[in-house]
Design an enzyme around this catalytic site. Structure first.
Site, mmCIF file in Angstrom:
data_model
loop_
_atom_site.group_PDB
_atom_site.id
_atom_site.type_symbol
_atom_site.label_atom_id
_atom_site.label_comp_id
_atom_site.label_asym_id
_atom_site.label_seq_id
_atom_site.Cartn_x
_atom_site.Cartn_y
_atom_site.Cartn_z
ATOM 1 N N MET A 30 12.307 2.402 -10.166
ATOM 2 C CA MET A 30 13.509 1.568 -10.031
ATOM 3 C C MET A 30 13.137 0.097 -10.270
ATOM 4 S SD MET A 30 15.963 3.418 -7.304
ATOM 5 C CE MET A 30 15.243 2.740 -5.827
ATOM 6 N N GLY A 31 12.002 -0.138 -10.915
ATOM 7 C CA GLY A 31 11.622 -1.506 -11.255
ATOM 8 C C GLY A 31 11.050 -2.271 -10.074
ATOM 9 N N LEU A 33 8.216 -3.773 -10.164
ATOM 10 C CA LEU A 33 6.963 -3.013 -10.164
ATOM 11 C C LEU A 33 5.868 -3.728 -9.384
ATOM 12 C CD1 LEU A 33 6.866 -1.850 -13.900
ATOM 13 C CD2 LEU A 33 7.925 -0.724 -11.927
ATOM 14 N N HIS A 34 5.093 -2.940 -8.661
ATOM 15 C CA HIS A 34 3.931 -3.461 -7.930
ATOM 16 C C HIS A 34 2.737 -2.568 -8.267
ATOM 17 C CE1 HIS A 34 4.679 -0.104 -5.277
ATOM 18 N NE2 HIS A 34 5.888 -0.565 -5.006
ATOM 19 N N HIS A 37 3.159 1.201 -8.532
ATOM 20 C CA HIS A 37 3.729 1.724 -9.783
ATOM 21 C C HIS A 37 2.679 1.707 -10.897
ATOM 22 C CE1 HIS A 37 7.484 0.003 -7.870
ATOM 23 N NE2 HIS A 37 7.855 1.237 -8.103
ATOM 24 N N GLN A 148 2.936 9.263 -3.873
ATOM 25 C CA GLN A 148 2.879 9.962 -2.571
ATOM 26 C C GLN A 148 3.623 9.201 -1.469
ATOM 27 O OE1 GLN A 148 -1.129 10.750 -1.052
ATOM 28 N NE2 GLN A 148 -0.266 10.702 1.010
HETATM 29 O O1 PAF Z 1 11.124 6.630 -6.306
HETATM 30 C C1 PAF Z 1 11.976 6.009 -6.966
HETATM 31 O O2 PAF Z 1 11.786 4.847 -7.328
HETATM 32 C C2 PAF Z 1 13.301 6.685 -7.318
HETATM 33 O O3 PAF Z 1 13.738 7.491 -6.269
HETATM 34 C C3 PAF Z 1 13.245 7.460 -8.637
HETATM 35 C C4 PAF Z 1 12.269 8.627 -8.574
HETATM 36 C C5 PAF Z 1 12.859 6.528 -9.766
HETATM 37 C C6 PAF Z 1 14.632 8.051 -8.960
HETATM 38 O O4 PAF Z 1 15.598 7.050 -9.064
#
Ligand code: PAF
Length: 279
Positions: A30-31, A33-34, A37, A148
């Site tokens: 969902m952006g 980012l850290h 991610h 996780q």
């Molecule tokens: O973990 C997330 O960021 C969200 O739940 C996902 C898997 C991108 C789905 O929108």
């Protein structure tokens, strides 16, 4: 790096990648980012030739009282990070690209999604499963990597993949923590310094539980009581602190080392944090 907003154009590009014999990895995000991610992108890069990162704040997994409108964004930084990590493509759809106005089809896992976070957020996992299934159809990845940190989410997605025969390997990448133990999360940006300091009680309680298991403790009740005491003393109210089977999420009375986890969610001042540890 390619960027796409259109599901149809991304799908065509992914089909071309497949025709070229490339193994495709998908990292749904969902952006904002850290480092957590980025570890998912690196994991996907290790296993795949072509890595697609999706950045989409999915409206259907937020209830009306949740933080959809406030969810943090930093799209230009996110794109630079994806490029630096070697992603081949980024997918940044608008809600209207993903959901027709009269969309009326859902994907719902009905067992693993019901307890824990699902009990507090009744529509959350239906939204997650629906958007992840759509991303799987658009990208047709060979591998998809999830963190996780959202332990229940990965378990629910694995179940969906099994039940609906998606030919996709689901990789659960380890939690990335700040040096003081706090699990990385885009929502950590909401924490005040005081909340952040006391939030360390979550990871501390889980590390202590793991150490107790390593020293021979097997009683879930003993571990759960100690965790509740630690977080409560730091001012966080536990929603749940439960030793579970790592695949089915069924609560356990006795730890089965190698196949168990502890799931923890706590609240303070209207904020909610989750953490977990594999045993
Ligand atoms: O973990 C997330 O960021 C969200 O739940 C996902 C898997 C991108 C789905 O929108």
């Amino acid at each position: 790096m390619q960027t796409f907003t259109s599901p149809t154009e991304l799908h065509a590009w992914c089909m071309e990648q497949k025709r070229l014999g490339r193994v495709i990895g998908l990292v749904p995000t969902m952006g904002y980012l850290h480092e957590g991610h980025l570890s998912l992108i690196r994991e996907a890069r290790k296993r795949c030739d072509t890595v697609v990162v999706s950045i989409f704040v999915n409206p259907t997994q937020f209830a009306p009282n949740e933080d959809y409108d406030a969810y943090p964004h930093k799209e230009a930084d996110d794109l630079a990070l994806c490029q630096a990590e070697g992603a081949a493509a980024c997918f940044l759809p608008q809600p209207g690209d993903m959901y027709p106005q009269d969309a009326s089809t859902w994907v719902e896992e009905t067992r693993l999604s019901k307890g824990y976070c699902g009990a507090q957020r009744p529509i959350h996992f239906r939204g997650v499963c629906t958007v992840v299934a759509k991303l799987f159809n658009i990208v047709a990845p060979d591998v998809a990597v999830f963190g996780q940190k959202d332990f229940q989410q990965v378990a629910v997605i694995r179940r969906m993949v099994r039940d609906l025969n998606f030919p996709i390997e689901i990789v659960r990448a380890p939690i990335v923590r700040d040096s003081d133990g706090l699990a990385k999360s885009s929502r950590n940006t909401y924490l005040t310094p005081e909340q952040r300091a006391t939030a360390l009680s979550l990871s501390r309680s889980l590390f202590a539980a793991k150490a107790a298991v390593d020293a021979g403790e097997r009683s879930a009740e003993v571990l759960e009581t100690a965790i509740r005491q630690t977080v409560t003393a730091a001012g966080w109210a536990p929603d749940y602190a439960t030793v579970v089977d790592a695949e089915t999420l069924v609560p356990l009375q006795q730890v089965a080392p190698g196949a168990s986890a502890i799931l923890l969610a706590c609240r303070k001042d209207g904020l909610r944090l989750i953490d977990n540890i594999l045993l």
